[in-house]
Enzyme design. Structure first.
Site, mmCIF file in Angstrom:
data_model
loop_
_atom_site.group_PDB
_atom_site.id
_atom_site.type_symbol
_atom_site.label_atom_id
_atom_site.label_comp_id
_atom_site.label_asym_id
_atom_site.label_seq_id
_atom_site.Cartn_x
_atom_site.Cartn_y
_atom_site.Cartn_z
ATOM 1 N N GLU A 273 0.852 -1.197 0.000
ATOM 2 C CA GLU A 273 0.000 0.000 0.000
ATOM 3 C C GLU A 273 0.883 1.240 0.000
ATOM 4 O O GLU A 273 1.575 1.518 0.986
ATOM 5 C CB GLU A 273 -0.905 0.000 1.240
ATOM 6 C CG GLU A 273 -1.731 1.281 1.348
ATOM 7 C CD GLU A 273 -2.439 1.425 2.708
ATOM 8 O OE1 GLU A 273 -2.658 0.405 3.400
ATOM 9 O OE2 GLU A 273 -2.749 2.570 3.069
ATOM 10 N N ARG B 43 0.454 10.358 0.151
ATOM 11 C CA ARG B 43 0.748 11.442 1.087
ATOM 12 C C ARG B 43 2.013 12.178 0.735
ATOM 13 O O ARG B 43 2.433 13.061 1.458
ATOM 14 C CB ARG B 43 0.966 10.866 2.492
ATOM 15 C CG ARG B 43 -0.268 10.373 3.115
ATOM 16 C CD ARG B 43 0.059 9.959 4.517
ATOM 17 N NE ARG B 43 -0.748 8.818 4.846
ATOM 18 C CZ ARG B 43 -0.521 8.014 5.857
ATOM 19 N NH1 ARG B 43 0.520 8.214 6.645
ATOM 20 N NH2 ARG B 43 -1.308 7.004 6.075
ATOM 21 N N LYS C 176 -10.932 -2.239 6.501
ATOM 22 C CA LYS C 176 -9.779 -1.866 7.320
ATOM 23 C C LYS C 176 -10.344 -1.412 8.676
ATOM 24 O O LYS C 176 -11.357 -0.716 8.717
ATOM 25 C CB LYS C 176 -9.066 -0.726 6.601
ATOM 26 C CG LYS C 176 -8.017 0.019 7.383
ATOM 27 C CD LYS C 176 -7.315 1.018 6.440
ATOM 28 C CE LYS C 176 -6.479 2.004 7.225
ATOM 29 N NZ LYS C 176 -5.575 2.779 6.384
HETATM 30 C C1 3PG Z 1 -1.134 4.938 8.339
HETATM 31 O O1 3PG Z 1 -2.130 5.392 7.824
HETATM 32 O O2 3PG Z 1 -0.070 5.541 8.460
HETATM 33 C C2 3PG Z 1 -1.262 3.551 8.776
HETATM 34 O O3 3PG Z 1 -2.298 3.446 9.640
HETATM 35 C C3 3PG Z 1 -0.010 2.986 9.304
HETATM 36 O O4 3PG Z 1 0.037 3.133 10.644
HETATM 37 P P1 3PG Z 1 1.374 2.698 11.426
HETATM 38 O O5 3PG Z 1 2.422 3.685 10.992
HETATM 39 O O6 3PG Z 1 0.986 2.835 12.866
HETATM 40 O O7 3PG Z 1 1.691 1.294 11.002
#
Ligand code: 3PG
Length: 213
Positions: free
Chosen positions: A47, A51, A134
């Site tokens: 994924e 961002r 999710k």
């Molecule tokens: C995110 O959107 O950054 C994810 O939820 C990942 O979260 P994490 O960095 O706690 O694994």
């Protein structure tokens, strides 16, 4: 692609490995070696969060990596869905679920893994036809105990808990019957990407892919 068909596809993607790496890619040059390392470590579903300015180019670069199934995360708008699909994303992930996002994924034919926390949010997603969700943000929303509790009245939903999941607590989630896999960013730390430590990332991926579920 109907939400029900999207969820069927999302379930197949969740079945690929216990962990879906959540990736924040800042340099396009990191994309291909990062994907190769994660796939080599046993994590084929990737994924890439939308961002960073590099995210769409990173998806394009990763789409060519053999064995990888690359998706786009942080889908918030129809424009995100369109751009992700055009870049070669094979699935999408969103922190939540809105009607405009549902329609965009239907129109673009992009399987969506939408985010939910509460029973009402899950029920609304089910009304659309989604059954693969999710659970986000997982740790701060009650963690594995909350996912387990949702499985009582809503056992037909399969979850991918994400947010605060790590090698330490992943087993708590993965041992639940209503958890398909979990998402986490810990397998691709920024410092290792900057250092070009792809072997180190492959090691983290191998540890994650060996998690029982
Ligand atoms: C995110 O959107 O950054 C994810 O939820 C990942 O979260 P994490 O960095 O706690 O694994």
């Amino acid at each position: 692609m109907t939400p029900a068909d999207q969820s069927t596809e999302a379930r197949k993607i969740c079945a690929l490995a216990p962990i879906i790496p959540v990736l924040v890619v800042k340099e396009v040059a990191h994309a291909a070696p990062l994907a190769r390392a994660l796939v080599a470590g046993g994590l084929p579903a990737l994924e890439v969060t939308l961002r960073t300015p590099a995210a769409l180019e990173a998806i394009r670069a990763m789409a060519d990596v053999p064995g990888g199934v690359v998706g786009a995360g942080t889908l918030l708008t129809p424009a995100d869905v369109k751009a992700a699909k055009a870049a070669g994303a094979r699935f999408g992930v969103s922190p939540g679920l809105t009607e405009t996002l549902v329609k965009a994924c239907q129109d673009e034919g992009l399987p969506l893994l939408p985010g939910c926390v509460t029973a009402s949010e899950v029920m609304r997603a089910m009304e659309w036809g989604y059954s693969t969700l999710k659970f986000f943000p997982a740790e701060s929303s009650g963690g594995a105990a909350a996912v387990k509790a949702l499985g009582g009245p809503l056992p037909q939903v399969g979850f991918c808990p994400t947010g605060g999941v790590s090698l330490k607590n992943a087993r708590d989630y993965l041992s639940l019957p209503n958890v398909l896999c979990a998402g986490g960013s810990w397998v691709a730390p920024e410092a290792k990407m900057i250092a070009g430590d792809w072997a180190g990332i492959e090691t983290l991926a191998a540890e994650a892919s060996a998690l029982p579920r």
